[in-house]
Scaffold this motif. Structure first.
Motif, PDB file in Angstrom:
ATOM      1  N   GLN A  66      -1.789  -3.006  -7.310  1.00  0.00           N
ATOM      2  CA  GLN A  66      -2.725  -2.414  -6.790  1.00  0.00           C
ATOM      3  C   GLN A  66      -4.085  -3.630  -7.111  1.00  0.00           C
ATOM      4  N   ALA A  67      -3.959  -4.544  -7.961  1.00  0.00           N
ATOM      5  CA  ALA A  67      -4.879  -6.162  -7.769  1.00  0.00           C
ATOM      6  C   ALA A  67      -4.695  -6.777  -6.290  1.00  0.00           C
ATOM      7  N   VAL A  68      -3.124  -6.236  -6.267  1.00  0.00           N
ATOM      8  CA  VAL A  68      -3.064  -7.094  -4.880  1.00  0.00           C
ATOM      9  C   VAL A  68      -3.491  -6.584  -3.516  1.00  0.00           C
ATOM     10  N   ALA A  69      -3.251  -5.366  -3.776  1.00  0.00           N
ATOM     11  CA  ALA A  69      -4.131  -4.698  -3.034  1.00  0.00           C
ATOM     12  C   ALA A  69      -5.682  -5.163  -2.639  1.00  0.00           C
ATOM     13  N   GLU A  70      -6.351  -4.576  -3.861  1.00  0.00           N
ATOM     14  CA  GLU A  70      -7.192  -5.134  -3.875  1.00  0.00           C
ATOM     15  C   GLU A  70      -8.235  -6.509  -3.551  1.00  0.00           C
ATOM     16  N   LYS A  71      -7.286  -7.059  -3.876  1.00  0.00           N
ATOM     17  CA  LYS A  71      -7.617  -8.856  -3.677  1.00  0.00           C
ATOM     18  C   LYS A  71      -7.084  -9.324  -2.790  1.00  0.00           C
ATOM     19  N   ASP A 103      -8.978 -10.043   1.070  1.00  0.00           N
ATOM     20  CA  ASP A 103      -8.719 -11.248   1.611  1.00  0.00           C
ATOM     21  C   ASP A 103      -8.815 -11.854   2.773  1.00  0.00           C
ATOM     22  N   ILE A 104      -7.719 -11.687   2.825  1.00  0.00           N
ATOM     23  CA  ILE A 104      -6.510 -11.896   4.029  1.00  0.00           C
ATOM     24  C   ILE A 104      -7.510 -11.184   5.480  1.00  0.00           C
ATOM     25  N   GLN A 105      -7.171  -9.462   5.331  1.00  0.00           N
ATOM     26  CA  GLN A 105      -8.329  -8.678   6.640  1.00  0.00           C
ATOM     27  C   GLN A 105      -9.337  -9.130   6.921  1.00  0.00           C
ATOM     28  N   TYR A 106     -10.496  -9.640   5.552  1.00  0.00           N
ATOM     29  CA  TYR A 106     -11.843 -10.915   5.430  1.00  0.00           C
ATOM     30  C   TYR A 106     -11.491 -11.903   6.877  1.00  0.00           C
ATOM     31  N   VAL A 153       1.499  -1.135  -0.132  1.00  0.00           N
ATOM     32  CA  VAL A 153      -0.128   0.099  -0.227  1.00  0.00           C
ATOM     33  C   VAL A 153       1.484   1.336   0.290  1.00  0.00           C
ATOM     34  N   GLU A 154       1.404   1.584   0.919  1.00  0.00           N
ATOM     35  CA  GLU A 154       2.579   2.537   1.162  1.00  0.00           C
ATOM     36  C   GLU A 154       3.444   2.693  -0.479  1.00  0.00           C
TER      37      GLU A 154
END
Length: 368
Positions: free
Chosen positions: A144-149, A153-156, A48-49
């Motif tokens: 960006q795809a890694v961050a959005e998917k 998913d890990i956070q969920y 993200v950073e």
């Protein structure tokens, strides 16, 4: 929400209060899971950073980024295509130098040099645009795809795991009041969520080959940009060196003042206070026209202060992009909305649009 769902939310909330306030012990996760979670958390923060800092590197002006984001949003709402691209500083400098070089005249040494540098800077802006496109396609978009998917998913999964842990701990501590089968099912769901979260974090950490490949693409794009920029600057340096040598070899011209006109001592009634040209002066000479104060066209201030939100234009503003609102110094503009810290939305004479707030003085502020 069903009764069973409501009860589960109540169990989790009660267990959380017991742990936070009462100091109750909850089910501990093993050290391997904690280590995996720590590594995944660091990787997520890094992705993200780095995305944010890469965008700042390519587009360093935050006000322009905000403006482009707003223009892009407006274009999408209107069903139009993509908005204008980021104005590269090399291109802006090149346009400025080219303009004044042509105004001076390309036959002059300084004007010609400005034109040469301006054209080269505009070429560098085009190379910088290519860099932006390459980095976005080969580095920013994959990350960006890694961050959005993957990261979401890990956070969920971790949030889901924490909820099932609280539900299991609540039921376990009330064994006897709650049926053993219900406790067993809660334990199974807890282990199921733990395995799913572990798999998600493991998959993220195992994609480091792809991430290193994306970093390699970033460096290759930067290398290509600097090579092309170096070629442009080397070519420009050669042109300027030739101009310097030409200017140094040219003989210096001395300034010779023109003869001054003599005062007219004619008859008083015929004299108008002018000068009569000297014999050796040019045949025609007219004095500079008298300077008179410019009439003021500013609007007279109204006796009653306006009540609706509005502002007064301090300078002329010429719109450069679709959706912007143009006005002249002294205009009174009705304020509609504040887009961000740098831009207002307003209306004047039946037209509406947005404009920078440093061009105006707020008379009646917007009510929040």
């Amino acid at each position: 929400m069903s009764v069973a769902g409501f009860k589960k939310q109540f169990y989790k909330a009660s267990q959380m209060v017991s742990e936070k306030v009462g100091g109750a012990e909850g089910t501990k996760l093993d050290e391997d899971f904690k280590d995996l979670e720590r590594k995944a958390d660091i990787t997520s923060k890094a992705v993200v950073e780095i995305l944010n800092k890469t965008t700042e590197y390519l587009q360093p002006n935050p006000a322009t980024r905000a403006k482009l984001s707003m223009v892009s949003t407006v274009s999408k709402m209107r069903g139009q295509g993509n908005g204008p691209g980021y104005p590269q500083p090399e291109g802006l400098l090149g346009e400025c130098m080219t303009k004044y070089g042509r105004d001076m005249g390309e036959e002059t040494n300084f004007g010609g040099a400005l034109t040469d540098i301006g054209e080269s800077m505009k070429r560098m802006a085009e190379v910088k645009d290519s860099l932006d496109i390459d980095v976005k396609q080969n580095f920013i978009d994959p990350l960006q795809a890694v961050a959005e998917k993957d990261i979401k998913d890990i956070q969920y999964q971790l949030k889901k795991l924490e909820g099932r842990r609280l539900d299991y701990d609540y039921k376990k501590k009330r064994q006897g009041k709650i049926q053993d089968e219900e406790i067993r099912q809660a334990l199974e769901k807890f282990h199921e969520s733990k395995e799913t979260a572990e798999a998600s974090m493991y998959n993220l950490l195992e994609t480091d080959v792809e991430q290193v490949s994306q970093l390699s693409s970033l460096v290759e794009s930067l290398l290509q940009y600097h090579k092309q920029a170096s070629e442009i600057l080397e070519e420009l340096t050669g042109k300027l060196r030739e101009r310097v040598n030409e200017a140094q070899s040219r003989p210096r011209r001395e300034y010779t003042p023109r003869p001054r006109p003599s005062y007219d001592y004619g008859e008083v009634e015929e004299s108008n206070g002018g000068y009569a040209p000297a014999a050796s002066s040019p045949p025609a000479y007219s004095p500079a026209p008298a300077q008179y104060p410019r009439p003021s066209y500013q609007r007279s201030s109204s006796k009653s202060r306006p009540t609706e939100p509005c502002c007064k234009a301090l300078y002329d503003f010429e719109p450069e992009n679709e959706g912007e609102l143009g006005f002249h110094e002294g205009d009174i503009i009705t304020l509609v909305n504040q887009i961000d810290d740098n831009w207002f939305e307003g209306a004047i004479r039946g037209r509406s649009g947005y404009f920078p707030n440093n061009y105006v003085e707020v008379m009646v502020p917007l009510q929040h």
